[in-house]
Design a protein around this motif. Structure first.
Motif, PDB file in Angstrom:
ATOM      1  N   PRO A 182       6.772   6.247   5.000  1.00  0.00           N
ATOM      2  CA  PRO A 182       5.751   5.939   6.011  1.00  0.00           C
ATOM      3  C   PRO A 182       5.906   4.510   6.533  1.00  0.00           C
ATOM      4  CG  PRO A 182       4.759   7.114   4.189  1.00  0.00           C
ATOM      5  CD  PRO A 182       6.177   6.828   3.777  1.00  0.00           C
ATOM      6  N   PHE A 183       6.423   3.611   5.705  1.00  0.00           N
ATOM      7  CA  PHE A 183       6.675   2.225   6.085  1.00  0.00           C
ATOM      8  C   PHE A 183       7.829   2.114   7.078  1.00  0.00           C
ATOM      9  CE2 PHE A 183       9.097  -1.704   5.262  1.00  0.00           C
ATOM     10  CZ  PHE A 183       8.139  -2.658   5.529  1.00  0.00           C
ATOM     11  N   GLY A 184       8.776   3.053   6.989  1.00  0.00           N
ATOM     12  CA  GLY A 184       9.986   3.025   7.803  1.00  0.00           C
ATOM     13  C   GLY A 184      11.213   3.230   6.931  1.00  0.00           C
ATOM     14  N   LYS A 185      12.394   3.042   7.490  1.00  0.00           N
ATOM     15  CA  LYS A 185      13.621   3.205   6.723  1.00  0.00           C
ATOM     16  C   LYS A 185      13.911   1.947   5.916  1.00  0.00           C
ATOM     17  CE  LYS A 185      16.130   6.748   9.256  1.00  0.00           C
ATOM     18  NZ  LYS A 185      17.434   7.122   9.885  1.00  0.00           N
ATOM     19  N   VAL A 186      14.225   2.155   4.639  1.00  0.00           N
ATOM     20  CA  VAL A 186      14.461   1.030   3.731  1.00  0.00           C
ATOM     21  C   VAL A 186      15.612   1.369   2.796  1.00  0.00           C
ATOM     22  CG1 VAL A 186      13.495  -0.402   1.895  1.00  0.00           C
ATOM     23  CG2 VAL A 186      12.031   0.349   3.760  1.00  0.00           C
ATOM     24  N   GLU A 187      16.518   0.420   2.610  1.00  0.00           N
ATOM     25  CA  GLU A 187      17.565   0.592   1.599  1.00  0.00           C
ATOM     26  C   GLU A 187      17.002   0.169   0.253  1.00  0.00           C
ATOM     27  OE1 GLU A 187      21.372  -1.896   0.703  1.00  0.00           O
ATOM     28  OE2 GLU A 187      21.974  -0.320   2.119  1.00  0.00           O
ATOM     29  N   ALA A 188      17.190   0.991  -0.774  1.00  0.00           N
ATOM     30  CA  ALA A 188      16.571   0.709  -2.071  1.00  0.00           C
ATOM     31  C   ALA A 188      17.510   1.034  -3.223  1.00  0.00           C
ATOM     32  CB  ALA A 188      15.282   1.514  -2.215  1.00  0.00           C
ATOM     33  N   VAL A 189      17.258   0.351  -4.341  1.00  0.00           N
ATOM     34  CA  VAL A 189      17.973   0.633  -5.586  1.00  0.00           C
ATOM     35  C   VAL A 189      17.173   1.677  -6.357  1.00  0.00           C
ATOM     36  CG1 VAL A 189      18.811  -0.317  -7.761  1.00  0.00           C
ATOM     37  CG2 VAL A 189      18.882  -1.702  -5.675  1.00  0.00           C
ATOM     38  N   LYS A 190      17.805   2.781  -6.698  1.00  0.00           N
ATOM     39  CA  LYS A 190      17.141   3.860  -7.432  1.00  0.00           C
ATOM     40  C   LYS A 190      17.380   3.686  -8.924  1.00  0.00           C
ATOM     41  CE  LYS A 190      17.000   8.932  -7.883  1.00  0.00           C
ATOM     42  NZ  LYS A 190      17.600  10.207  -7.409  1.00  0.00           N
ATOM     43  N   VAL A 191      16.296   3.741  -9.707  1.00  0.00           N
ATOM     44  CA  VAL A 191      16.426   3.636 -11.157  1.00  0.00           C
ATOM     45  C   VAL A 191      15.741   4.825 -11.824  1.00  0.00           C
ATOM     46  CG1 VAL A 191      16.418   1.125 -11.009  1.00  0.00           C
ATOM     47  CG2 VAL A 191      14.297   2.316 -11.545  1.00  0.00           C
ATOM     48  N   LYS A 192      16.155   5.103 -13.037  1.00  0.00           N
ATOM     49  CA  LYS A 192      15.552   6.178 -13.835  1.00  0.00           C
ATOM     50  C   LYS A 192      14.929   5.582 -15.079  1.00  0.00           C
ATOM     51  CE  LYS A 192      16.524  10.543 -16.235  1.00  0.00           C
ATOM     52  NZ  LYS A 192      17.556  11.550 -16.604  1.00  0.00           N
ATOM     53  N   LEU A 193      13.719   6.030 -15.388  1.00  0.00           N
ATOM     54  CA  LEU A 193      13.041   5.607 -16.606  1.00  0.00           C
ATOM     55  C   LEU A 193      13.536   6.456 -17.769  1.00  0.00           C
ATOM     56  CD1 LEU A 193      10.786   4.098 -18.126  1.00  0.00           C
ATOM     57  CD2 LEU A 193       9.215   5.873 -17.371  1.00  0.00           C
TER      58      LEU A 193
ATOM     59  N   THR B 284       0.847  -1.194   0.000  1.00  0.00           N
ATOM     60  CA  THR B 284       0.000   0.000   0.000  1.00  0.00           C
ATOM     61  C   THR B 284       0.881   1.241   0.000  1.00  0.00           C
ATOM     62  OG1 THR B 284      -1.743  -1.155   1.222  1.00  0.00           O
ATOM     63  CG2 THR B 284      -1.830   1.242   1.217  1.00  0.00           C
ATOM     64  N   TYR B 285       0.487   2.240  -0.791  1.00  0.00           N
ATOM     65  CA  TYR B 285       1.277   3.465  -0.953  1.00  0.00           C
ATOM     66  C   TYR B 285       0.429   4.698  -0.646  1.00  0.00           C
ATOM     67  CZ  TYR B 285       3.994   0.150  -3.740  1.00  0.00           C
ATOM     68  OH  TYR B 285       4.693  -0.965  -4.164  1.00  0.00           O
ATOM     69  N   THR B 286       1.087   5.714  -0.121  1.00  0.00           N
ATOM     70  CA  THR B 286       0.448   7.018   0.049  1.00  0.00           C
ATOM     71  C   THR B 286       0.897   7.924  -1.089  1.00  0.00           C
ATOM     72  OG1 THR B 286       0.396   6.815   2.453  1.00  0.00           O
ATOM     73  CG2 THR B 286       0.147   9.020   1.557  1.00  0.00           C
ATOM     74  N   ALA B 287      -0.064   8.613  -1.712  1.00  0.00           N
ATOM     75  CA  ALA B 287       0.229   9.520  -2.820  1.00  0.00           C
ATOM     76  C   ALA B 287       0.262  10.964  -2.303  1.00  0.00           C
ATOM     77  CB  ALA B 287      -0.832   9.383  -3.908  1.00  0.00           C
ATOM     78  N   TYR B 288       1.289  11.691  -2.723  1.00  0.00           N
ATOM     79  CA  TYR B 288       1.456  13.075  -2.288  1.00  0.00           C
ATOM     80  C   TYR B 288       1.476  14.022  -3.488  1.00  0.00           C
ATOM     81  CZ  TYR B 288       3.071  10.901   2.064  1.00  0.00           C
ATOM     82  OH  TYR B 288       3.163  10.151   3.197  1.00  0.00           O
ATOM     83  N   LYS B 289       0.926  15.211  -3.286  1.00  0.00           N
ATOM     84  CA  LYS B 289       0.983  16.271  -4.281  1.00  0.00           C
ATOM     85  C   LYS B 289       0.985  17.605  -3.549  1.00  0.00           C
ATOM     86  CE  LYS B 289       0.931  18.377  -8.244  1.00  0.00           C
ATOM     87  NZ  LYS B 289       2.071  18.309  -9.172  1.00  0.00           N
ATOM     88  N   TRP B 290       1.935  18.468  -3.925  1.00  0.00           N
ATOM     89  CA  TRP B 290       2.073  19.770  -3.251  1.00  0.00           C
ATOM     90  C   TRP B 290       2.225  19.596  -1.746  1.00  0.00           C
ATOM     91  CZ3 TRP B 290      -2.726  21.863  -6.242  1.00  0.00           C
ATOM     92  CH2 TRP B 290      -2.370  22.086  -7.581  1.00  0.00           C
ATOM     93  N   GLY B 291       2.847  18.480  -1.340  1.00  0.00           N
ATOM     94  CA  GLY B 291       3.068  18.209   0.063  1.00  0.00           C
ATOM     95  C   GLY B 291       1.872  17.639   0.795  1.00  0.00           C
ATOM     96  N   ASP B 292       0.753  17.465   0.086  1.00  0.00           N
ATOM     97  CA  ASP B 292      -0.467  16.954   0.707  1.00  0.00           C
ATOM     98  C   ASP B 292      -0.685  15.482   0.380  1.00  0.00           C
ATOM     99  OD1 ASP B 292      -1.044  19.483   1.703  1.00  0.00           O
ATOM    100  OD2 ASP B 292      -2.228  20.034  -0.066  1.00  0.00           O
ATOM    101  N   ASP B 293      -1.296  14.773   1.307  1.00  0.00           N
ATOM    102  CA  ASP B 293      -1.740  13.403   1.081  1.00  0.00           C
ATOM    103  C   ASP B 293      -3.010  13.477   0.237  1.00  0.00           C
ATOM    104  OD1 ASP B 293      -2.998  10.927   1.230  1.00  0.00           O
ATOM    105  OD2 ASP B 293      -2.535  10.612   3.337  1.00  0.00           O
ATOM    106  N   VAL B 294      -2.952  12.951  -1.004  1.00  0.00           N
ATOM    107  CA  VAL B 294      -4.107  13.053  -1.899  1.00  0.00           C
ATOM    108  C   VAL B 294      -4.781  11.711  -2.174  1.00  0.00           C
ATOM    109  CG1 VAL B 294      -3.274  15.142  -3.036  1.00  0.00           C
ATOM    110  CG2 VAL B 294      -2.641  12.899  -3.959  1.00  0.00           C
ATOM    111  N   GLY B 295      -4.256  10.639  -1.598  1.00  0.00           N
ATOM    112  CA  GLY B 295      -4.910   9.363  -1.840  1.00  0.00           C
ATOM    113  C   GLY B 295      -4.027   8.173  -1.564  1.00  0.00           C
TER     114      GLY B 295
END
Length: 250
Positions: free
Chosen positions: A195-206, A49-60
């Protein structure tokens, strides 16, 4: 409500509503690995589950759920529901696919959108009969040359990232029923505070042909390379940011 105001608000919610943002719109064929580099494709059903943000607001909110249907057949469902001011957008994508000798094979893809503005539906069928066809309901028919649908790239991408791949190419059918091609480039490894917590992740670019939009995605090795964050820019301005809120093994 003026038309200009409505357009402004739609730009605020659209990035999160379109499955192309969450799915990064790069479903497709990864570069072939040598036998020595192959990593076993082991699928563990989950729900994220993900939280969506726009202009710093939680939008969905958005969700991804992978289920095992038996006989090497799986279901991948994406849903999102966002709203801003007086406008709303609800979407879903459903992929049915099989895993054949560690190869992801699409079977059916469904897309649905409702809310402010016109509703839309799409069905795409991948047929293995003969030389293979991709049939878009009420649309075109294409020769199937290994393309994926608009979202099951995540299954293949997890395997490729686990194998240490740094550059990938994908061909796919998008949620509009069009053939598209994108690339994926590994950028770095980062520790994210979500929001889930701290996570190490691989960053990719499309990598797109158009330079107007930039999309970055983060995948966590500790969560079977599940997508944990996605951020998109258009002409240098942030369009949206989604972050992992919860993750559950099913």
């Amino acid at each position: 409500m003026s038309k200009n105001y409505q357009n402004l608000v739609m730009q605020a919610i659209k990035p999160f509503a379109v499955g192309a943002l969450l799915a990064v719109s790069i479903s497709g064929n990864a570069q072939t690995m040598s036998h020595a580099e192959e990593t076993e494709l082991s699928l563990q059903p989950y729900k994220a589950t993900y939280t969506a943000y726009k202009w710093g607001d939680d939008v969905g909110e958005a969700n991804i759920e992978l289920s095992n249907l038996g006989n090497q057949q799986y279901s991948l469902i994406y849903t999102s529901k966002v709203s801003k001011f007086f406008l709303s957008d609800k979407r879903s994508e459903h992929s049915i696919f099989t895993v054949n000798e560690d190869t992801v094979v699409p079977s059916e893809y469904y897309y649905n959108r409702s809310g402010t503005g016109p509703d839309k539906e799409l069905k795409v069928t991948f047929s293995q009969q003969g030389q293979g066809k991709i049939e878009v309901e009420n649309g075109e028919t294409f020769d199937w040359n290994g393309e994926f649908d608009n979202q099951i790239y995540r299954i293949d991408l997890a395997k490729q990232l686990a194998a240490g791949k740094k550059s990938l190419d994908y061909n796919f059918v998008n949620y509009r029923g069009q053939l598209r091609h994108y690339g994926v480039q590994v950028v770095d490894k980062e520790v994210l505070s979500l929001p889930f917590g701290k996570v190490e992740a691989v960053k990719v670019k499309l990598i797109r042909e158009s330079k107007k939009r930039e999309t970055f995605a983060w995948f966590a090795p500790s969560l079977n390379y599940t997508l944990v964050r996605l951020q998109q820019f258009k002409d240098g301005d942030e369009q949206g940011d989604i972050k992992l809120k919860s993750f559950e093994i099913l």
